[in-house]
Design an enzyme around this catalytic site. Structure first.
Site, PDB file in Angstrom:
ATOM      1  CB  CYS A 336      -0.905   0.044   1.219  1.00 46.49           C
ATOM      2  SG  CYS A 336      -1.417  -1.544   1.829  1.00 46.49           S
ATOM      3  NE  ARG A 365       1.139  -9.940   4.414  1.00 41.65           N
ATOM      4  CZ  ARG A 365      -0.083  -9.888   3.921  1.00 41.65           C
ATOM      5  NH1 ARG A 365      -0.964 -10.819   4.258  1.00 41.65           N
ATOM      6  NH2 ARG A 365      -0.444  -8.924   3.112  1.00 41.65           N
ATOM      7  CD  GLN A 383      -0.608  -9.191  -0.926  1.00 42.64           C
ATOM      8  OE1 GLN A 383      -0.021  -8.116  -0.844  1.00 42.64           O
ATOM      9  NE2 GLN A 383      -1.657  -9.478  -0.179  1.00 42.64           N
ATOM     10  CG  ASP A 385      -1.875  -5.357  -3.069  1.00 44.72           C
ATOM     11  OD1 ASP A 385      -3.110  -5.195  -2.998  1.00 44.72           O
ATOM     12  OD2 ASP A 385      -1.085  -5.029  -2.166  1.00 44.72           O
ATOM     13  CG  HIS A 387      -3.476  -0.140  -2.798  1.00 50.56           C
ATOM     14  ND1 HIS A 387      -2.351  -0.859  -3.098  1.00 50.56           N
ATOM     15  CD2 HIS A 387      -3.885  -0.558  -1.573  1.00 50.56           C
ATOM     16  CE1 HIS A 387      -2.074  -1.668  -2.080  1.00 50.56           C
ATOM     17  NE2 HIS A 387      -2.987  -1.515  -1.147  1.00 50.56           N
ATOM     18  CE  LYS A 466     -12.138  -9.251   6.143  1.00 52.35           C
ATOM     19  NZ  LYS A 466     -11.009 -10.125   6.322  1.00 52.35           N
ATOM     20  CG  HIS A 512      -6.145  -1.941   0.973  1.00 54.10           C
ATOM     21  ND1 HIS A 512      -4.830  -1.710   1.253  1.00 54.10           N
ATOM     22  CD2 HIS A 512      -6.845  -1.129   1.797  1.00 54.10           C
ATOM     23  CE1 HIS A 512      -4.727  -0.807   2.203  1.00 54.10           C
ATOM     24  NE2 HIS A 512      -5.941  -0.428   2.554  1.00 54.10           N
TER      25      HIS A 512
HETATM   26 ZN   LIG Z   1      -3.091  -2.510   0.560  1.00 51.85          ZN
END
Ligand SMILES: [Zn+2]
Ligand SMILES: [Zn+2]
Length: 646
Positions: A336, A365, A383, A385, A387, A466, A512
């Site tokens: 992010c 992680r 990911q 990913d 935004h 979410k 996200h």
């Molecule tokens: Zn994020």
């Protein structure tokens, strides 16, 4: 109404007057199906044994063995019966704990030597005997001190340890036959209610999951309401074993793990890297088509930035840190932050929005070593990913677009899915207005797509509600993949703004979202979903050339080149091995097409492709075969991907 009578509401509607002290057995008898009776009851929202007498007004509901709470009670009761059987065969065994778990139950025992498969058979046979005797489960309550003495006398030191930590003056024990266990209950009325069960496996397990403690022997088992449901589950288990992505990953030479590298870090071999490359190329194309911008952020970001984002306070245990030039850096667990810095790099107007930043972002992680599992739980992963920064008015449309994206992609892989909305938890930030707007945007988007969803009240993150998408794979197992998450904190903490039509500064909404989630995990799921037999568009090797003898080698080499230049992922097996051996190997590799080249093919200057399912096709030219593969890929991907993606 006399004081000897109580008012009982049954099944949410029928109200009857009954004598005080009536047992739940009696109360529920009129509703119970004689072949598949209730095994427990819910009384005023508490699950209890059927033997409990009712001593006041109550709302009563019967719990069937095939319901969710029923299965849990059944499985938990099965663990008691198993422990009784183990104690009968191994009187020196000490019992630890025996809960119901998803799909089954286990019980931990302290024994002199590990259990063998023959032991499991003996234990199962003993259980059958106990079940045939229909031994009642009897509940007693007694002072905690007395219970401690009781278990001390029997040498059950684990129960004593548990009791010493329990709060409350009295505890409940359950007894069936000569077996007594410390337990809250409830249980089935007698052992005869357990009709379908199976012991599955044995594993070592440390007492309380702590490796400094003694290693116990854990027996896993399962139980279902009836034999059909049990058989169905055992079949899935067997299939799942065959499809285990860790085994297939080795057999198909896709990836490996190495102690020298460290736990939870994937090493991609050529075919695995190719597979991932195809997936990632597909993803990049799909994101570009949908108006996303491709971005790339760094892996190390200064610790101050993680402090500002709140990750340092809320997520530090899962992060890795390092030092460069005496400056502390955090290795990103999420993508992010750089996306927000890109947003902040310019003054933004409402005309610029929505902005959609997409990154195949590699994150680290810290997962406990005990939960690492093949590709499904790793410490380094990538990911898909993105935004999205948009105005509040645009949120609804953006969520809808993401849902369409998810549905298209999942359909292409042949997954069905279910969706869940998680709403505001008790500990959370943001105004009620923010939460209402975001939660209703999520709901409205699902409704306008006609998608059913479950609400998980209070399960949202502290920073926003979410949508979670759960995949159902070929074995009808559930996997978490896509997530769409609204966020109120980060735009606030990083002071993201845009100039609205009114000329004033406004706060954008941040979403996200991931579609496949972690690529590693998704690959693991895909391998098991397809049992390693990838569709042609995704298969790292689409065709393999196999020669009958070395005589055809130069012709096969030429075909191989022609196919490669057409964009087909092809291999030539030029080993001096018997044809049957090479064919079997190609089958084990689950390659979509096998092209056996003999003298006839050389003479005709063509190939006779054989499909993975055994179907033999007619003679065709190399170019004809390339066209056939192209058609197939386009068909599999709804026209998105042909050949030559790599
Ligand atoms: Zn994020
Ligand atoms: Zn119990």
């Amino acid at each position: 109404m006399s004081s000897e009578q109580i008012r009982v509401t049954l099944a949410g509607e029928r109200e009857t007057l009954l004598p005080r002290g009536s047992s739940l057995h009696e109360v529920l008898a009129p509703l119970s199906d004689p072949n598949n009776g209730f095994i427990a009851a819910r009384v005023n929202d508490r699950l209890v044994d059927l033997t409990v007498p009712l001593d006041g007004d109550a709302v009563v509901e019967g719990i069937g063995a095939d319901s969710e709470p029923g299965l849990e009670i059944l499985r938990h009761s099965a663990s008691h019966i198993m422990a009784q059987a183990v104690k009968a065969i191994f009187p020196e065994a000490r019992v630890a704990i025996g809960p119901a778990i998803e799909h089954g139950f286990y019980y931990d025992f302290d024994v002199q030597r590990p259990f063998t498969n023959e032991d499991l058979e003996k234990i199962e046979a003993k259980m059958a005997q106990i079940i045939a005797e229909q031994v009642a489960f009897r509940r007693t309550e007694l002072p905690r001190e007395q219970a401690i003495r009781f278990f001390e006398e029997r040498g059950e030191k684990y129960k004593v340890e548990l009791l010493q930590e329990l709060e409350g003056a009295t505890v409940s024990l359950y007894q069936q036959g000569d077996f007594v266990d410390l337990c809250r209950g409830p249980h089935i009325p007698h052992t005869g209610y357990l009709k379908a069960y199976k012991l599955i496996s044995v594993a070592g397990a440390y007492w309380r999951g702590d490796e400094r403690n003694v290693m116990l022997q854990r027996i896993y088992g399962t139980a279902f309401a009836d034999a059909t449901a049990l058989q169905k589950y055992l079949h899935v288990l067997e299939e799942a074993h065959k499809r285990d992505h860790r085994r297939l990953g080795r057999e198909l030479d896709l990836f490996s793990f190495s102690d020298e590298v460290g736990a939870g870090m994937v090493i991609y071999h050529p075919k695995g890297a190719l597979l991932r490359h195809i997936l990632e190329t597909f993803e990049k194309r799909e994101h570009m088509r949908r108006g996303y911008h491709l971005v790339i952020g760094p892996t190390l970001l200064r610790t101050e930035l993680w402090q500002r984002s709140g990750h340092f306070d809320h997520y530090r245990e899962n992060m890795y840190f390092t030092e460069v030039d005496e400056q502390s850096y955090g290795i990103k667990p999420m993508n992010c932050l750089s996306h927000m810095l890109i947003y902040k790099s310019k003054l933004r107007s409402y005309r610029d929005l929505p902005l959609r930043y997409f990154e195949l972002g590699t994150v680290h992680r810290h997962e406990k070593s005990g939960v690492l599992h093949g590709l499904l739980r790793v410490r380094q992963f990538t990911q898909d990913d993105a935004h999205i920064l948009c105005t509040p008015e645009q949120l609804h449309q953006e969520i809808q677009n993401i849902l369409e994206f998810v549905i298209e992609v999942m359909g292409m892989f042949g997954f069905s899915y279910e969706m869940e909305i998680s709403t505001r938890p008790e500990k959370s930030i943001g105004t009620d207005e923010d939460w209402d707007r975001a939660t209703s945007a999520l709901m409205a988007a699902l409704q306008s797509k006609g998608i059913d969803y479950r609400i998980c009240a209070g399960d949202g993150a502290f920073y926003g509600p979410k949508i979670d998408v759960k995949l159902h794979d070929a074995l009808d197992r559930r996997w978490q993949c896509a997530t769409i998450q609204c966020d109120f904190t980060l735009p606030e903490r990083f002071d993201l703004t845009y100039i609205g039509p009114d000329g004033n500064k406004h706060r954008p909404v941040m979403v996200h979202r991931v579609i496949l989630g972690a690529i590693e995990r998704f690959l693991g799921v895909l391998i098991e979903h397809y049992a390693g037999a990838f569709p042609t568009w995704l298969a790292p090797v689409q065709a393999i050339l196999v020669t009958v003898t070395d005589r055809q080698l130069s012709f096969a080499g030429e075909i191989c080149k022609r196919l490669q230049s057409a964009g087909i992922r092809v291999e030539l097996d030029n080993r001096n091995e018997k044809l049957g051996f090479k064919i079997r190997e190609a089958q084990i590799q689950k390659i979509p097409y096998m092209l056996v080249i003999g003298d006839r093919e050389v003479e005709a200057n063509g190939v006779r492709p054989r499909r993975r399912n055994g179907e033999q096709l007619e003679l065709m030219s190399a170019e004809g075969f390339a066209a056939l593969v192209e058609q197939e890929c386009l068909q599999e991907t709804g026209g998105r991907i042909g050949i030559g993606i790599v």
